[in-house]
Write an enzyme that holds these catalytic residues in place. Structure first.
Site, PDB file in Angstrom:
ATOM      1  CE1 TYR A 138      43.382  40.448  14.596  1.00 49.07           C
ATOM      2  CE2 TYR A 138      45.488  39.563  15.665  1.00 49.07           C
ATOM      3  CZ  TYR A 138      44.443  39.607  14.690  1.00 49.07           C
ATOM      4  OH  TYR A 138      44.540  38.714  13.677  1.00 49.07           O
ATOM      5  CB  SER A 171      47.508  50.999  14.416  1.00 51.18           C
ATOM      6  OG  SER A 171      48.414  51.956  13.708  1.00 51.18           O
ATOM      7  CD  GLU A 253      51.141  43.043  14.455  1.00 46.12           C
ATOM      8  OE1 GLU A 253      50.436  42.180  14.976  1.00 46.12           O
ATOM      9  OE2 GLU A 253      51.104  44.262  15.013  1.00 46.12           O
TER      10      GLU A 253
END
Lengths: 402, 370
Positions: A138, A171, A253
């Site tokens: 993102y 991540s 999220e």
């Protein structure tokens, strides 16, 4: 008849409870209690314990790692009540869910909502079996809070897409098998120029570089895409509809990030316990440092108010109301997490400022690293400033002066 | 900014210039990456000594320039802005103050010229626990024969790893005294501790160390330790001022370059007000930090109150500035590649050193009979 209708669901529920308990007893060996590797879903397990591997396989095949997802795509097909019973039965024998990671938390629900039938058939079952590790593409160096300004280019080359650009804060990027990313398919329109794409991290032209954080090693990476070819059928939803899909995924999220009501409850010593140990007590048994004591009290009260709010939000959501209070949870949660870490540091004095090596208890070193890492809580998943903008503009109706 | 005389202005400009050109944050990063126990670059420190900074508060008779505490504070502030790692504060301010206030002519002649030249590095060893507590000293010096036997467990001794001379606080029959202990004395063990700033904060054990009769600093009166600590605290506050100023300037520069939502961040009013607030706090901090240093130079009798005020406000302000530094930089400030984290980490060390904000608020209250 009314009586039968009242009892039938319950007897079904009890049947399910018995079934779940029996299956869990057969498949979850008590030797695995407490052996959950929380990072396995992200990092992969280099030396998996054979019992743990068998447990994961069993849960994956049963679909109970993703209990409420449809059976057709490898989920458990359970309703909410059955899922709660399964959770209770697992908790009773200290069984843990071996299926997790971003595929489960973020991508799966999004695919169920937006993907084509072929895409669901292809991508969801491996998530349910915990076979594929997903990462999120993102943020970019120039697109943080203003995510929609992202520049990673995705060009239509007839029989494939061609991707060029850079993502950051990926991540688990160095361990991931696949990536779900927001890319720019149209450079003339900001939000409508974004598409949601799935890509294989083993594709030629994908390069991953881990990022070292102020707290030390981290799961974060920078990911570079240089002429990466992606098959045409890997965009999810309509071309140009990526912003809508991507934002929906962010809601999953944020639900996972706010920490809900669990903060400051249950596990671990309280600040007052830590303070009494490090600072000592006066003749009346109070924390010896009155100034510190006052600030700990203030902090604990704020944490209680936060928990009460989180409970209220949950209750209101269950009753079908849209709770305005939910908008404050991320910011207050971040503030409490960070304040607790700062207070812990202050209480421990120099002993709370160790980096590594001799002279420090692992818990002290852990709290120091946690304090540093915790500085990210008010930055990721929507900074405190962005959350305040949301409150001011969307909830309070305060518009920009121009 | 305090009204500076010509010498002070020159000294500050020289320090600013040197720190920027010869000792940028990159130099500190290099020291950090090598992981050396002493936590500084000896060549850089030699340069600082060459420029006379190690002798700023030392009288000319002992090889210094006798420019005073405010002058040294200016150097410490400028060096702190680029996180220059050196024993200047611990040796040439804190430990030197002990010798200046408590030393005989002989003791001063024996040690001050070496400190002024940078050959001797002195460290002040007071605390025995993780929190500053000069009232809880258990170290003991027993009179034995015509000398002393000193036993102590000191911890988090700033620059302890490089020190040749330790100034050790210990109980003796007359109260708490300060004792000069050469680091190579038999019975002294120095253990390195790795803290978040990668500077030296050693644990030092003194096991039945035999010292000559003249090891104790006898001048300065019963409250010698307090006087020395107040000077050390003012020195730390000067360093904190440098950190706060630089953290603020770096943040301001970042907000003026980073763009989101098609707008330079510094144009957002919410952020403008945050910066205006930091500016305000730092101006308040500067006044009380410089006020403490000036009070020491003028030998005013309200030094303790002024120092308590300065250190308490320094802790409060630097704490705030270092948090805003990270938050306003966003993700980039969380990476090790960026310098912001260094300021945050060093800030917490200095906040804890020689008493945190709560300690000094309490001290301020007691000194003023609240």
């Amino acid at each position: 008849m009314a009586t039968t209708e009242m009892t039938r669901p319950d007897s079904t529920a009890e049947d399910f409870r018995a079934e779940a308990a029996a299956w869990l007893a057969d498949n979850f060996p008590q030797s695995l209690v407490g052996k959950e590797n929380l990072l396995a879903a992200v990092e992969g397990d280099s030396k998996p314990d054979p019992e743990a591997a068998a447990w994961k396989k069993a849960m994956g095949e049963k679909g109970w790692g993703t209990p409420t997802w449809p059976k057709a795509y490898g989920g458990g097909g359970l309703d909410a009540k059955q899922a709660r019973i399964l959770q209770e039965e697992m908790a009773r024998i200290n069984a843990w869910n071996p299926i997790g990671g971003m595929g489960v938390m973020m991508l799966g629900p999004t695919l169920l909502e937006f993907a084509s039938e072929e895409q669901k058939q292809r991508y969801i079952p491996p998530i349910c079996r915990g076979e594929i590790r997903w990462c999120q593409g993102y943020s970019e160096p120039g697109a943080g809070s203003d995510l929609a300004s992202l520049q990673t280019k995705c060009e239509d080359k007839g029989d494939h897409w061609l991707i060029n650009g850079q993502k950051t804060w990926t991540s688990g990027g160095q361990w991931a098998d696949w990536c779900f990313a927001l890319v720019r398919t149209d450079t003339t329109r900001k939000h409508e120029g974004i598409s949601f794409i799935l890509l294989d991290m083993k594709s030629p032209g994908v390069e991953v570089k881990p990022i070292r954080m102020i707290s030390g090693a981290s799961p974060f990476c920078e990911t570079f895409f240089t002429d990466v070819k992606v098959p045409k059928d890997q965009i999810v939803g309509e071309i140009g509809n990526g912003w809508t899909i991507g934002k929906r995924l962010l809601q999953h999220e944020r639900t996972n990030l706010s920490g809900g009501g669990r903060m400051g409850r249950g596990a671990g010593p309280t600040l007052a316990d830590i303070a009494k140990k490090y600072v000592g007590v006066d003749e009346q048994g109070r924390i010896a440092d009155a100034d510190l004591r006052g600030r700990i009290i203030k902090h604990d009260m704020e944490a209680r108010a936060f928990q009460a709010t989180a409970r209220r939000v949950t209750a209101e959501a269950k009753s079908g109301e849209v709770s305005l209070a939910s908008s404050i949870l991320k910011n207050v949660g971040a503030r409490i997490t960070q304040e607790r870490a700062e207070l812990t540091l202050e209480i421990m004095g120099m002993q709370g400022l160790g980096w590594e090596g001799e002279g420090f208890h692992p818990l002290e070193l852990g709290s120091t690293r946690g304090w540093l890492w915790g500085k990210a809580v008010s930055i990721y998943g929507g900074t405190t400033e962005i959350q305040n903008n949301v409150i001011a503009k969307r909830i309070l109706g305060m518009l920009d002066h121009q | 900014m305090a009204v500076l005389n010509e010498e002070q202005t020159m000294l500050r400009d020289m320090a600013r210039d040197w720190a920027r050109k010869e000792s940028p944050v990159k130099a500190y990063r290099k020291v950090r990456d090598t992981g050396a126990a002493i936590g500084f670059d000896p060549q850089a420190f030699a340069k600082m000594a060459e420029m006379g900074w190690t002798g700023v508060i030392i009288p000319e008779a002992y090889g210094g320039s006798d420019f005073g505490y405010l002058s040294l504070g200016l150097v410490l502030e400028e060096c702190a802005r680029t996180l220059t790692a050196s024993p200047l504060n611990a040796s040439s301010l804190a430990a030197t103050s002990a010798l200046l206030l408590g030393g005989s002519d002989e003791q001063k002649s024996a040690w001050l010229p070496g400190i002024a030249s940078g050959e001797t590095i002195a460290a002040l060893a007071v605390d025995e626990g993780p929190r500053h507590a000069p009232d809880l000293i258990k170290a003991r010096a027993e009179a034995s024969g015509d000398g002393w036997t000193l036993s102590a467990e000191k911890c988090f001794v700033a620059e302890g790893d490089a020190a040749n001379l330790l100034v050790v606080a210990a109980q003796y029959e007359g109260g708490v005294g300060l004792f000069l202990v050469p680091a190579e004395a038999s019975g002294v063990t120095v253990s390195t501790r790795k803290l978040i700033d990668f500077r030296s904060h050693a644990a030092i054990t003194l096991d039945q160390v035999s010292l000559p009769a003249h090891a104790r600093l006898e001048a300065g009166g019963d409250d010698l330790l307090d006087q020395v600590l107040d000077r050390a605290r003012a020195g730390v506050a000067a360093e904190m001022l440098g950190l706060a100023v630089q953290a603020f300037e770096d943040t301001l520069a970042y907000l003026k370059t980073r763009s989101q939502f098609g707008e330079i961040l510094s144009r957002f009013q919410a952020l403008q007000h945050r910066m205006a607030n930091l500016f305000t706090e730092i101006e308040l901090m500067r006044s009380v930090v410089e006020g403490a240093l000036e009070a020491i130079d003028a030998e005013r009798d309200d030094v303790p109150v002024r120092v308590a005020l300065a250190k308490a406000r320094a802790c409060q302000t630097l704490h705030l500035v270092s948090r805003e530094l990270i938050q306003l930089h966003g993700g980039i400030g969380m990476t090790d590649e960026h310098d912001a984290g260094f300021y945050l980490k060093r800030a917490r060390i200095l906040e804890a050193q020689y008493g945190n904000g709560a300690f000094h608020r309490e001290r301020f209250a007691r000194l003023n009979d609240y």
